[in-house]
Write an enzyme that holds these catalytic residues in place. Structure first.
Site, PDB file in Angstrom:
ATOM      1  N   HIS A 199       0.857  -1.201   0.000  1.00  0.00           N
ATOM      2  CA  HIS A 199       0.000   0.000   0.000  1.00  0.00           C
ATOM      3  C   HIS A 199       0.892   1.250   0.000  1.00  0.00           C
ATOM      4  O   HIS A 199       2.110   1.158   0.193  1.00  0.00           O
ATOM      5  CB  HIS A 199      -0.936   0.026   1.209  1.00  0.00           C
ATOM      6  CG  HIS A 199      -0.248   0.286   2.518  1.00  0.00           C
ATOM      7  ND1 HIS A 199       0.455  -0.697   3.218  1.00  0.00           N
ATOM      8  CD2 HIS A 199      -0.143   1.414   3.284  1.00  0.00           C
ATOM      9  CE1 HIS A 199       0.942  -0.189   4.338  1.00  0.00           C
ATOM     10  NE2 HIS A 199       0.598   1.103   4.391  1.00  0.00           N
ATOM     11  N   HIS A 201       1.365   4.747   2.032  1.00  0.00           N
ATOM     12  CA  HIS A 201       1.022   5.563   3.198  1.00  0.00           C
ATOM     13  C   HIS A 201       1.230   7.023   2.787  1.00  0.00           C
ATOM     14  O   HIS A 201       2.320   7.407   2.357  1.00  0.00           O
ATOM     15  CB  HIS A 201       1.922   5.210   4.387  1.00  0.00           C
ATOM     16  CG  HIS A 201       1.700   6.080   5.576  1.00  0.00           C
ATOM     17  ND1 HIS A 201       0.741   5.818   6.542  1.00  0.00           N
ATOM     18  CD2 HIS A 201       2.314   7.236   5.967  1.00  0.00           C
ATOM     19  CE1 HIS A 201       0.771   6.768   7.467  1.00  0.00           C
ATOM     20  NE2 HIS A 201       1.736   7.643   7.141  1.00  0.00           N
TER      21      HIS A 201
END
Length: 227
Positions: A199, A201
């Protein structure tokens, strides 16, 4: 005697008749000649006039077309300049296609305190872009100086005094001091540092350092970027 008179009268009548016919012939010739001359004169003068008119009409049409083309080109240039200016002034998402995962201020065992940013769930290797024009002030491993939990990270300073941070990257493609534009590629997403899966951030900060984050989704929404 009567025969001579008759003969003379006949002769006089014949002469008169011939004279009338001759005069009529000459008149017709004069009239015909004048008509031919007039026609000839008209032909000679009208042809150049018609050609001149055609040339003038064509020239006017070409000038009008050229003016229209120039106006269109100018309009296109103005539109492109306005679009570029709008893009430079706008903000964009850091990744194109994503699902939102951990949100700002979310509590959990993954963080020493509450979550400091917004997570965008994307596969490793996803293109990461600068959300706005600015200058790279941090770039590299160890959270670019903010700690190993962030993995590879980038921080960009923007003209409005805010900073954007991008973390858990698999690759960093910018360097400190580099100027970037809105939407420019800066890195590839990953799963480095303290991460539970691939992912990005993302943070918006008031300083370049950890601890100054604000809600990034609310910030982008205030600028017209729907997250």
């Amino acid at each position: 005697m009567s025969k001579r008179v008759t003969s003379r009268k006949s002769l006089t009548s014949l002469v008169r008749t011939r004279a009338v016919v001759l005069a009529a012939g000459l008149g017709a010739s004069v009239v015909l000649g004048a008509g031919v001359a007039t026609a000839a004169e008209t032909g000679v003068s009208s042809a150049p006039v018609s050609t001149a008119n055609a040339v003038q009409t064509q020239a006017a049409a070409q000038a009008k077309a050229a003016a229209a083309k120039k106006a269109a080109a100018t309009k296109t240039a103005v539109a492109k300049k306005a679009a570029a200016k709008k893009k430079a002034a706008s903000w964009v998402d850091p990744v194109a296609k994503y699902s939102l995962s951990a949100s700002f201020n979310q509590a959990g065992g993954m963080w020493a305190h509450k979550h400091s940013g917004q997570d965008f769930a994307v596969p490793t290797g996803t293109n990461v872009v600068a959300t706005h024009a600015g200058t790279v002030v941090k770039a590299g491993p160890n959270g670019a100086g903010d700690g190993p939990a962030y993995g590879n990270a980038v921080v960009i300073k923007h003209p409005n005094g805010k900073y954007s941070q991008y973390a858990h990257l698999s690759r960093v493609d910018v360097r400190v001091g580099q100027t970037v534009s809105t939407g420019q590629h800066i890195a590839l997403s990953g799963n480095t540092g303290n991460s539970s899966g691939p992912h990005l951030h993302f943070e918006i900060r008031t300083t370049p350092n950890y601890g100054s984050a604000v809600n990034p989704v609310a910030f982008l929404n205030s600028l017209g970027v729907k997250v």
